[in-house]
Design an enzyme around this catalytic site. Structure first.
Site, PDB file in Angstrom:
ATOM      1  N   SER A   1       3.709  -4.546  10.036  1.00 25.36           N
ATOM      2  CA  SER A   1       3.722  -5.773  10.822  1.00 25.36           C
ATOM      3  C   SER A   1       4.325  -5.497  12.206  1.00 25.36           C
ATOM      4  O   SER A   1       3.763  -4.701  12.955  1.00 25.36           O
ATOM      5  CB  SER A   1       4.478  -6.861  10.046  1.00 25.36           C
ATOM      6  OG  SER A   1       4.230  -8.126  10.596  1.00 25.36           O
TER       7      SER A   1
ATOM      8  N   ASP B   1      -3.701 -12.007   3.744  1.00 24.16           N
ATOM      9  CA  ASP B   1      -2.469 -12.031   4.539  1.00 24.16           C
ATOM     10  C   ASP B   1      -2.473 -13.293   5.403  1.00 24.16           C
ATOM     11  O   ASP B   1      -3.371 -13.511   6.210  1.00 24.16           O
ATOM     12  CB  ASP B   1      -2.476 -10.768   5.415  1.00 24.16           C
ATOM     13  CG  ASP B   1      -1.211 -10.587   6.233  1.00 24.16           C
ATOM     14  OD1 ASP B   1      -0.629 -11.588   6.674  1.00 24.16           O
ATOM     15  OD2 ASP B   1      -0.832  -9.413   6.437  1.00 24.16           O
TER      16      ASP B   1
ATOM     17  N   HIS C   1       0.940 -10.093   2.725  1.00 26.52           N
ATOM     18  CA  HIS C   1       1.751  -9.416   3.756  1.00 26.52           C
ATOM     19  C   HIS C   1       3.023  -8.802   3.179  1.00 26.52           C
ATOM     20  O   HIS C   1       3.842  -8.272   3.923  1.00 26.52           O
ATOM     21  CB  HIS C   1       2.124 -10.469   4.820  1.00 26.52           C
ATOM     22  CG  HIS C   1       2.501  -9.902   6.155  1.00 26.52           C
ATOM     23  ND1 HIS C   1       1.620  -9.242   6.979  1.00 26.52           N
ATOM     24  CD2 HIS C   1       3.684  -9.904   6.835  1.00 26.52           C
ATOM     25  CE1 HIS C   1       2.233  -8.872   8.091  1.00 26.52           C
ATOM     26  NE2 HIS C   1       3.492  -9.257   8.028  1.00 26.52           N
TER      27      HIS C   1
END
Lengths: 285, 285
Positions: free
Chosen positions: A151, A227, A260
């Protein structure tokens, strides 16, 4: 040799999972990071895989949930996980203490804007000071480094990899923010840390770096298609287009049903470590 | 079918790591547990490995740090992790809120002593109510169960395995409390939950169970030799002696340098899952 305080060391998968603290000259505070060192012969040096974490994380998230140790032990890879921002007394935070800016959200840049410029020097910390420290204190072959992240840390890994293509022999990311200049998380952070002049952002945006000529041998990205941040914040298609345009071989794997979380990251960690090991291999002594 | 609330589900290693909540009739409160279900064909049933956790833990510790999913996915094993005590409004705790009795420390017994008898029915919960619930709600072949645990949960796994040798096809433990009647943790807990009559303790002490005739096909135990609790609380030598006396094949591995943490457990989780899979195998359809 810089002073290093051992916070904890636990034997795991035949190696030592350590957590360490030191005073960082770059950010001006104490910083904590983790290092896994596989079992090794006295004097033997091993390649180093850097893992940059995402928003809200410390070193601890991947250290506890990343499921990297078994394969790092097998492949002989040192695994280093830094924190995501300076912390402690006097360090500025987001005005609303939001999760996406300030503490836990350093975005791997050297801030130029008050009050963040005082401590938020995560670029220098992660690409310069901490590698020096690791090289001095661990059996690390600093000629064989690679970098991955998740991320915000995927953003950090891509930008570091693109900036120092000779240093990092492999670059990969889990659900990276590929174009911070073009998405809300990144726009908030880059404005806050670097100011309104978007030209200064280009060194910290993987897409802009590629547009401006940065190149790496290849890139591996895993991205869950369930996600929550995919459409608004991550936009991997922008990386596909930039890599196509630039001729950078990109392996982007859209993983059906994955989100995620570290449940996703840990599922594909072994693939990433194998990818890194293959690219570090030609220099394994 | 009993009502089950999904707290979370995350795709991981191709399967689903779920966390669920239900009202337990056995303990009289809501209870949370985790289940990992590997990818499987519609209608296919898989064997179930039970993992009982140690003092202070919930389902979350092993779920996040246990590193069991990759191999459970490969071997086709469902992995269930219950909580370690009842929790919530009105549930009694240790008078001093100590970590080793009361909340997070149910010791896998059915308490008979006030005020704990009201809710601390973890034996019935773990060996009866929760298996029923799992059998009803997951693709679980309840004819193929096995059990493992850590520390207090190792005690629970050994006593459950010895009590129901036909049900649990494999029994293993990480740093188990093998003789609660003979060590401080166990003496405090068994007195508090079961009272002063030590004859009532014997059903919840692996050594006493073996002395009283309980038998299993074999047992695997891993124990770190740098475990702080080894000498005072764990005393694996007592299990060695009892198994020798009883003719139970015990594989006790003293692991040099390992401690009591999940860094230790995760290092040998794969060995335990393989051990369980081999013993569940002959009935894999």
């Amino acid at each position: 040799m810089q002073a290093l305080e051992t916070v904890s060391q636990n034997l795991s998968h035949g190696g030592v999972q350590g957590v360490y603290k030191h005073h960082s000259a770059a950010v001006g505070t104490d910083m904590v990071f983790s290092v896994f060192v596989p079992a090794h012969a006295q004097g033997a040096k091993m390649p180093v895989v850097w893992y940059l974490s995402g928003l809200t994380c410390t070193h601890a998230n991947v250290t506890e949930k990343g499921e990297f140790r078994a394969l790092c032990a097998e492949l002989g890879l040192i695994f280093v996980a830094p924190d995501t921002s300076p912390r402690g007394g006097g360090v500025a935070d987001d005005a609303d203490a939001a999760y996406d800016f300030g503490l836990g959200a350093g975005f791997y840049v050297d801030a130029t804007q008050a009050p963040f410029a005082a401590n938020y020097k995560m670029w220098s910390y992660v690409t310069q000071e901490l590698p020096d420290l690791v090289g001095q204190n661990f059996p690390a072959d600093m000629d064989r480094q690679s970098i991955m992240g998740h991320s915000m840390g995927g953003h950090g890994a891509l930008t570091a990899g693109l900036t120092f293509p000779d240093r990092y022999k492999a670059v990969s990311a889990f659900s990276p923010i590929v174009a911070p200049s073009q998405v809300p998380w990144g726009q908030k952070a880059l404005t806050g840390y670097l100011g309104d002049d978007i030209l200064t952002w280009r060194k910290h945006d993987a897409i802009a770096l590629i547009e401006d000529g940065a190149r790496v041998a290849d890139i591996l990205v895993d991205q869950g298609d369930a996600d929550n941040f995919l459409a608004e914040q991550l936009k991997p298609q922008l990386l596909v287009e930039a890599c196509e345009e630039a001729g950078i071989p990109l392996t982007l794997r859209l993983q059906p049903g994955y989100d995620h979380s570290y449940y996703f990251i840990s599922s594909f960690m072994a693939d990433h470590l194998q990818w890194h090991a293959e690219r570090l291999q030609h220099r394994i002594k």
